[in-house]
Design an enzyme around this catalytic site. Structure first.
Site, mmCIF file in Angstrom:
data_model
loop_
_atom_site.group_PDB
_atom_site.id
_atom_site.type_symbol
_atom_site.label_atom_id
_atom_site.label_comp_id
_atom_site.label_asym_id
_atom_site.label_seq_id
_atom_site.Cartn_x
_atom_site.Cartn_y
_atom_site.Cartn_z
ATOM 1 N N SER A 27 2.451 1.710 -3.369
ATOM 2 C CA SER A 27 1.482 2.130 -4.397
ATOM 3 C C SER A 27 1.149 3.608 -4.254
ATOM 4 O O SER A 27 1.082 4.336 -5.250
ATOM 5 C CB SER A 27 0.207 1.280 -4.309
ATOM 6 O OG SER A 27 -0.544 1.588 -3.147
ATOM 7 N N TYR B 211 0.842 -1.204 0.000
ATOM 8 C CA TYR B 211 0.000 0.000 0.000
ATOM 9 C C TYR B 211 0.879 1.258 0.000
ATOM 10 O O TYR B 211 0.641 2.190 -0.783
ATOM 11 C CB TYR B 211 -0.917 -0.028 1.227
ATOM 12 C CG TYR B 211 -1.912 1.105 1.273
ATOM 13 C CD1 TYR B 211 -3.117 1.028 0.573
ATOM 14 C CD2 TYR B 211 -1.674 2.253 2.027
ATOM 15 C CE1 TYR B 211 -4.044 2.060 0.628
ATOM 16 C CE2 TYR B 211 -2.580 3.290 2.082
ATOM 17 C CZ TYR B 211 -3.769 3.190 1.383
ATOM 18 O OH TYR B 211 -4.683 4.221 1.436
ATOM 19 N N ALA B 212 1.894 1.263 0.874
ATOM 20 C CA ALA B 212 2.784 2.434 0.953
ATOM 21 C C ALA B 212 3.472 2.687 -0.390
ATOM 22 O O ALA B 212 3.542 3.827 -0.868
ATOM 23 C CB ALA B 212 3.829 2.226 2.057
HETATM 24 P P1 NAD Z 1 -13.553 1.743 0.202
HETATM 25 O O1 NAD Z 1 -13.031 0.357 0.232
HETATM 26 O O2 NAD Z 1 -14.610 2.130 1.185
HETATM 27 O O3 NAD Z 1 -14.093 2.082 -1.279
HETATM 28 C C1 NAD Z 1 -13.305 1.836 -2.402
HETATM 29 C C2 NAD Z 1 -14.208 1.690 -3.634
HETATM 30 O O4 NAD Z 1 -13.355 1.384 -4.752
HETATM 31 C C3 NAD Z 1 -15.212 0.527 -3.520
HETATM 32 O O5 NAD Z 1 -16.502 0.948 -3.897
HETATM 33 C C4 NAD Z 1 -14.654 -0.539 -4.481
HETATM 34 O O6 NAD Z 1 -15.674 -1.351 -5.077
HETATM 35 C C5 NAD Z 1 -13.934 0.327 -5.498
HETATM 36 N N1 NAD Z 1 -12.898 -0.416 -6.241
HETATM 37 C C6 NAD Z 1 -12.009 -1.315 -5.746
HETATM 38 N N2 NAD Z 1 -11.266 -1.828 -6.735
HETATM 39 C C7 NAD Z 1 -11.670 -1.250 -7.892
HETATM 40 C C8 NAD Z 1 -11.299 -1.387 -9.253
HETATM 41 N N3 NAD Z 1 -10.336 -2.241 -9.639
HETATM 42 N N4 NAD Z 1 -11.931 -0.619 -10.181
HETATM 43 C C9 NAD Z 1 -12.926 0.227 -9.815
HETATM 44 N N5 NAD Z 1 -13.333 0.380 -8.543
HETATM 45 C C10 NAD Z 1 -12.729 -0.351 -7.586
HETATM 46 O O7 NAD Z 1 -12.253 2.704 0.345
HETATM 47 P P2 NAD Z 1 -12.112 4.165 1.013
HETATM 48 O O8 NAD Z 1 -11.700 3.987 2.429
HETATM 49 O O9 NAD Z 1 -13.288 4.994 0.700
HETATM 50 O O10 NAD Z 1 -10.830 4.708 0.234
HETATM 51 C C11 NAD Z 1 -10.920 5.466 -0.955
HETATM 52 C C12 NAD Z 1 -9.519 5.914 -1.350
HETATM 53 O O11 NAD Z 1 -8.947 6.696 -0.307
HETATM 54 C C13 NAD Z 1 -8.548 4.744 -1.585
HETATM 55 O O12 NAD Z 1 -7.673 5.063 -2.651
HETATM 56 C C14 NAD Z 1 -7.795 4.672 -0.276
HETATM 57 O O13 NAD Z 1 -6.543 4.082 -0.428
HETATM 58 C C15 NAD Z 1 -7.692 6.143 0.083
HETATM 59 N N6 NAD Z 1 -7.474 6.410 1.512
HETATM 60 C C16 NAD Z 1 -8.378 5.984 2.445
HETATM 61 C C17 NAD Z 1 -8.151 6.274 3.782
HETATM 62 C C18 NAD Z 1 -9.117 5.854 4.863
HETATM 63 O O14 NAD Z 1 -8.805 6.027 6.046
HETATM 64 N N7 NAD Z 1 -10.278 5.337 4.531
HETATM 65 C C19 NAD Z 1 -6.995 6.986 4.177
HETATM 66 C C20 NAD Z 1 -6.097 7.400 3.183
HETATM 67 C C21 NAD Z 1 -6.357 7.109 1.851
#
Ligand code: NAD
Length: 250
Positions: A160, A157-158
């Site tokens: 990416s 993850y880090a």
């Molecule tokens: P989540 O898992 O709640 O939602 C992610 C969405 O992406 C889902 O609806 C999933 O179906 C979709 N998805 C997954 N693989 C896919 C693909 N190959 N093609 C199209 N859609 C796809 O995640 P989240 O927590 O809302 O995170 C959203 C973004 O924010 C991510 O990039 C995550 O790394 C980043 N992020 C999240 C946090 C956190 O604390 N939640 C912190 C920092 C960064």
């Protein structure tokens, strides 16, 4: 009340739930027409329906961001319906955390494929349209996990999310002369349905050292994205904006 994204056309990847669903809602409420992309199209359709039941200003699409033909097809459909693409938010992302000894090459590759390769594929797919318009705002969702070693963050993850910052900086230079802006947002721990399932003390452990007492919500990320998607940020490109309540201050 003025809407800062009135009539802009936006794509949000991973818009079916979590941060992406709120991003789609906030962009829509700021006046944008929004195409909601998700590998789980049922989720994207539900969010789209809740925003605009008639479907005039929303377009949910089944897209796997790791699959270039799927992304190219979706770009075509967005341009067919809305004629242009002003904003791309690369939000789709996954996290599979394992200690290094248990981190298989398959698990490593899976996370890199969605978070890093997916971001590349989507940026590439919208570039011809944005170049034709001499205008575009790309916002890549990176993470605090890319900026410094964090508890609960795997090397996959880090790596990416650090790679996403590399794409952001390089593409900002490459496409700046074409009027295309490329920035990243690096959220700290955000309370979504997913992260709320962890015990509060685990979530709190991710927030150690935070300056602001308030927890982070998807709306906090959305506000930063709206700023970078709007003309209020027209002299800002190539930055990685930390949105974490002051966990990382340096
Ligand atoms: P989540 O898992 O709640 O939602 C992610 C969405 O992406 C889902 O609806 C999933 O179906 C979709 N998805 C997954 N693989 C896919 C693909 N190959 N093609 C199209 N859609 C796809 O995640 P989240 O927590 O809302 O995170 C959203 C973004 O924010 C991510 O990039 C995550 O790394 C980043 N992020 C999240 C946090 C956190 O604390 N939640 C912190 C920092 C960064």
């Amino acid at each position: 009340m003025s809407m800062v994204l009135y009539n802009r056309v936006a794509i949000v990847t991973g818009a079916g739930k979590g941060i992406g669903a709120v991003l789609a809602k906030v962009l829509y409420n700021e006046g944008a027409k929004v195409s909601l992309w998700d590998i789980d199209v049922g989720l994207a359709k539900k969010v789209a329906q809740s925003l605009d039941p008639l479907g005039n200003h929303v377009l949910p699409l089944e897209v796997d961001v790791t699959h270039e033909p799927s992304v190219q097809e979706a770009v075509k459909k967005v341009v067919e319906k809305f004629q242009r693409i002003d904003i791309l938010v690369n939000n789709a992302g996954i996290s599979i955390h394992k200690p290094i000894e248990e981190m298989t090459v398959e698990i490593f590759d899976k996370v890199i494929a969605v978070n890093l390769k997916g971001t590349f594929i989507c940026c590439k797919a919208v570039t011809p349209t944005m170049k034709k318009q001499s205008y575009g705002k790309i916002i890549n969702i990176s993470s605090l996990g890319a900026r410094t070693g964090r508890p609960g963050v795997g090397v996959n993850y880090a790596a990416s999310k650090a790679g996403v910052i590399g794409i952001t900086q390089t593409l900002a230079r490459e496409l700046g002369p074409n009027g295309i802006y490329v920035n990243a947002v690096c959220p700290g721990p955000i309370l979504t349905d997913q992260t709320m399932q962890y015990p509060r003390e685990v979530f709190a452990s991710w927030n150690v050292g935070r300056a602001i007492q308030k927890d982070g919500y998807p709306e906090d990320v959305a506000d930063a994205v709206v700023f970078l998607a709007s003309d209020r940020s027209d002299w800002i490109t190539g930055v990685s904006l930390d949105v974490n309540g002051g966990i990382l201050i340096r």
